[in-house]
Scaffold this motif. Structure first.
Motif, short mmCIF file in Angstrom:
data_model
loop_
_atom_site.label_atom_id
_atom_site.label_comp_id
_atom_site.label_asym_id
_atom_site.label_seq_id
_atom_site.Cartn_x
_atom_site.Cartn_y
_atom_site.Cartn_z
N UNK A 234 39.45 31.60 39.20
CA UNK A 234 39.23 32.97 39.06
C UNK A 234 39.99 33.47 37.99
N UNK A 235 39.37 34.13 36.96
CA UNK A 235 39.97 34.74 35.72
C UNK A 235 39.65 36.35 36.15
N UNK A 236 40.81 36.82 36.02
CA UNK A 236 40.95 38.52 36.35
C UNK A 236 42.04 39.04 35.49
N UNK A 237 42.22 40.43 35.53
CA UNK A 237 43.32 40.93 35.20
C UNK A 237 43.88 41.88 36.33
N UNK A 238 43.39 41.99 37.29
CA UNK A 238 43.69 42.40 38.76
C UNK A 238 44.77 41.70 39.50
N UNK A 239 46.05 41.96 39.66
CA UNK A 239 46.82 41.15 40.34
C UNK A 239 46.76 41.42 41.88
N UNK A 240 45.98 42.37 42.30
CA UNK A 240 45.74 42.50 43.60
C UNK A 240 44.76 41.71 44.07
N UNK A 241 43.72 41.28 43.14
CA UNK A 241 42.69 40.32 43.75
C UNK A 241 43.25 38.83 43.61
N UNK A 242 44.24 38.60 42.83
CA UNK A 242 44.87 37.26 42.81
C UNK A 242 45.96 37.01 44.08
N UNK A 243 46.49 38.29 44.52
CA UNK A 243 47.41 38.14 45.45
C UNK A 243 46.38 37.93 46.62
N UNK A 244 45.36 38.47 46.79
CA UNK A 244 44.33 38.18 48.01
C UNK A 244 43.70 36.94 48.15
N UNK A 245 43.47 36.43 47.04
CA UNK A 245 42.40 35.47 46.95
C UNK A 245 43.03 33.95 46.64
#
Length: 260
Positions: A209-220
């Motif tokens: 998963x590529x993202x700039x959203x650290x909340x997304x990586x924290x959850x996923x």
């Protein structure tokens, strides 16, 4: 995650240049069955270039990608033909784009978007295709009555869920995702993340998963790579890395979120 003795994917020295400009350089990592790997960084850090190079949408300048195929055993993607790469992307791999319009056929129905992936594998029985379409519409929380509707009539969140159904109907082992929650409202993001977590657990999916959203990586995600200027500057277990970042760039990323 289901224990495995072999990584699903092994990337060694992956590098992509655009002329004299670095897209990504000397990227190496392993991905295990059922693992969700996050790749974060600011715009221009090289994370999307890396994703497109892994899928061979861009041909790498150098590097090796080894994949443990369910059908063929250990394969070197660099040794596969274009048709073999396309077949792999239709079967054991999937790709979810940030803009779902790029990952869907907007002029055919929602049901056809899902069903054509099965037809690409040689499935011709209409009853089976229809059954799978209905099952996957339900799985991604789209009313089965919308199967004949065009995607352009769907909301942004529904389009993204439809793109996920289109990819997962062939039961891939690895799905690459580029900003899957980008541009969605917070409440829609939360529902989508809950759906992805459930699918990962049920099917032992591996995600990058590529993202700039650290909340997304924290959850996923289980593990995280931090990219800057095309290189990995820090990596580790997601919670540990976000709670105790060591590299100054990672510290800056985390602190900017906290300050907001």
């Amino acid at each position: 995650m289901i224990f495995s003795k072999e990584p699903l994917l092994k990337v060694m020295g992956m590098t992509k240049y655009f002329g004299d400009r670095v897209g990504c350089r000397d990227i190496s990592f392993e991905l295990w069955p059922g693992e969700v790997l996050g790749i974060v960084g600011e715009s221009g850090s090289g994370k999307t270039t890396l994703l497109n190079t892994l899928s061979y949408h861009l041909e790498p300048t150098r590097g090796i990608i080894l994949y443990w195929s369910e059908q063929q055993g250990l394969v070197d993607l660099g040794q596969l033909s274009e048709s073999q790469i396309r077949y792999l992307m239709r079967t054991e791999w999937g790709m979810v784009r940030q803009n779902p319009r790029e990952g869907l056929r907007m002029r055919v129905s929602a049901g056809a978007n899902i069903g054509e992936r099965l037809m690409a594998l040689g499935v011709r029985h209409y009853g089976r295709i229809r059954k799978e379409v209905q099952k996957w519409l339900e799985r991604v929380e789209i009313d089965t009555d919308r199967a004949n509707d065009l995607p352009e009539t769907f909301s942004g969140g529904m389009l993204q869920r439809l793109q996920i159904a289109r990819n997962l109907v062939t039961q891939p082992r690895l799905v690459l995702m580029d900003e899957p929650t980008g541009g969605l409202d917070v409440s829609v993001q939360a529902r989508l993340l809950d759906l992805l977590r459930a699918l990962v657990a049920e099917f032992n999916l591996s995600l990058i998963v590529v993202t700039h959203d650290l909340a997304v990586v924290r959850l996923l995600t289980h593990r995280l790579l931090v990219m800057r200027h095309g290189e990995i500057v820090e990596s580790g277990l997601t919670d540990q890395l976000l709670d105790d970042p060591h590299h100054p760039y990672t510290q800056l990323l985390v602190s900017s979120v906290i300050q907001v």
